[in-house]
Scaffold this motif. Sequence first.
Motif, short mmCIF file in Angstrom:
data_model
loop_
_atom_site.label_atom_id
_atom_site.label_comp_id
_atom_site.label_asym_id
_atom_site.label_seq_id
_atom_site.Cartn_x
_atom_site.Cartn_y
_atom_site.Cartn_z
N LEU A 65 14.31 -1.17 32.68
CA LEU A 65 15.18 -2.33 32.81
C LEU A 65 16.56 -2.04 33.49
CD1 LEU A 65 15.73 -5.30 31.82
CD2 LEU A 65 16.80 -4.00 29.84
N TRP A 66 16.89 -0.83 33.62
CA TRP A 66 18.22 -0.35 34.43
C TRP A 66 17.87 -0.41 35.99
CZ3 TRP A 66 18.60 4.89 36.40
CH2 TRP A 66 19.49 5.21 37.13
N ARG A 67 16.63 0.16 36.22
CA ARG A 67 16.32 0.24 37.64
C ARG A 67 16.02 -1.17 38.29
NH1 ARG A 67 15.69 5.62 38.99
NH2 ARG A 67 15.55 6.74 37.12
N SER A 68 15.42 -2.08 37.31
CA SER A 68 15.04 -3.51 37.68
C SER A 68 16.42 -4.35 37.72
CB SER A 68 14.23 -4.03 36.86
OG SER A 68 14.20 -5.54 36.86
N PHE A 69 17.54 -3.70 37.01
CA PHE A 69 18.88 -4.61 37.09
C PHE A 69 19.36 -4.05 38.58
CE2 PHE A 69 23.14 -3.78 37.32
CZ PHE A 69 23.77 -4.89 36.82
N GLU A 70 19.19 -2.90 39.10
CA GLU A 70 19.83 -2.32 40.12
C GLU A 70 19.23 -3.13 41.46
OE1 GLU A 70 22.65 -0.53 40.61
OE2 GLU A 70 22.74 0.61 38.84
N ALA A 71 17.92 -3.16 41.25
CA ALA A 71 17.30 -3.94 42.50
C ALA A 71 17.69 -5.41 42.36
CB ALA A 71 15.65 -3.93 42.33
N ASN A 79 19.27 -16.80 42.54
CA ASN A 79 18.78 -16.69 41.30
C ASN A 79 18.29 -15.37 40.61
OD1 ASN A 79 18.94 -19.68 40.89
ND2 ASN A 79 17.29 -19.50 42.49
N ALA A 80 18.54 -14.21 41.46
CA ALA A 80 18.05 -13.01 41.14
C ALA A 80 18.61 -12.52 39.62
CB ALA A 80 18.24 -12.03 42.20
N MET A 81 19.56 -12.55 39.33
CA MET A 81 20.09 -12.09 38.13
C MET A 81 19.90 -13.04 36.96
SD MET A 81 21.10 -9.08 38.65
CE MET A 81 21.66 -8.93 37.05
N ALA A 82 19.61 -14.25 36.80
CA ALA A 82 19.09 -15.26 36.12
C ALA A 82 17.75 -14.74 35.96
CB ALA A 82 18.98 -16.60 36.43
N VAL A 83 16.83 -14.58 36.86
CA VAL A 83 15.59 -14.01 36.96
C VAL A 83 15.47 -12.80 36.10
CG1 VAL A 83 13.39 -13.38 38.11
CG2 VAL A 83 14.67 -15.42 38.82
N TRP A 84 16.25 -12.15 36.49
CA TRP A 84 16.37 -10.40 35.56
C TRP A 84 16.46 -10.86 34.13
CZ3 TRP A 84 19.97 -7.96 32.96
CH2 TRP A 84 19.61 -6.57 32.47
N TRP A 85 17.40 -11.77 33.72
CA TRP A 85 17.65 -12.00 32.47
C TRP A 85 16.42 -12.44 31.84
CZ3 TRP A 85 21.13 -9.68 29.13
CH2 TRP A 85 22.11 -9.45 29.60
N ARG A 86 15.92 -13.63 32.52
CA ARG A 86 14.78 -14.27 31.76
C ARG A 86 13.31 -13.33 31.75
NH1 ARG A 86 12.44 -18.39 35.61
NH2 ARG A 86 11.61 -16.63 36.22
N ASP A 87 13.16 -12.66 32.80
CA ASP A 87 12.01 -11.94 32.99
C ASP A 87 11.73 -10.56 32.72
OD1 ASP A 87 10.96 -14.57 34.00
OD2 ASP A 87 10.76 -14.01 35.97
N ALA A 89 15.20 -8.64 31.31
CA ALA A 89 16.00 -8.16 29.97
C ALA A 89 15.63 -8.82 28.69
CB ALA A 89 17.72 -8.58 30.25
N ASP A 90 15.44 -10.22 28.60
CA ASP A 90 14.89 -10.95 27.29
C ASP A 90 13.68 -10.33 26.83
OD1 ASP A 90 17.23 -12.56 27.47
OD2 ASP A 90 16.21 -14.18 28.08
N PRO A 91 12.76 -10.21 27.41
CA PRO A 91 11.61 -9.70 27.05
C PRO A 91 11.56 -8.23 26.64
CG PRO A 91 10.88 -10.79 29.06
CD PRO A 91 12.36 -10.79 28.93
N THR A 92 12.14 -7.43 27.35
CA THR A 92 12.39 -5.99 27.08
C THR A 92 13.06 -5.71 26.05
OG1 THR A 92 12.33 -5.27 29.55
CG2 THR A 92 13.34 -3.96 27.99
#
Length: 148
Positions: A65-71, A79-87, A89-92
């Motif tokens: 999750l951290w590495r995905s956040f950094e990317a 929309n990248a951070m919204a996508v990160w939260w939705r796809d 952070a939320d499921p993880t």
Amino acid sequence: MSEEAAETAHVDENDPAARGLWFANVYDFTINYLTPNWIRRISKENRWCRQWWRHAEAHARLDALWRSFEAHRVSTDANAMAVWWRDFADPTMSSLTRMQGPFERCDGDTENGHVDTSDGLWVTDPPPRGMFMDERIVAASEFASYDD
């Protein structure tokens, strides 16, 4: 093309060493970004372990999750951070904190100082010294070796 222009031309914007990391490691990310922003009441349905790094699944998922956040944070997509939260952070986090998730059997092993956080706070105890290195330093040194 000048030497400086040639050097700039080969820098990959998606290379963590080239762009730099915001967080030193998964622990830094978890305590300084994720848990302060993931606001949920701890209950029978939502479990957390303040020593999450003792749980292999939690450690692996949070590291990913951290590495995905950094990317995602350096993406040019608005929309990248919204996508990160939705796809990501939320499921993880839903998977980690569910009743039958990796913290299900974390019930207060006080002999090892491994206790359940039933007070409702998403607290993280510090890991053993040296467990997490500063990935920004590692990435920078690896990037520097490419210049040789």
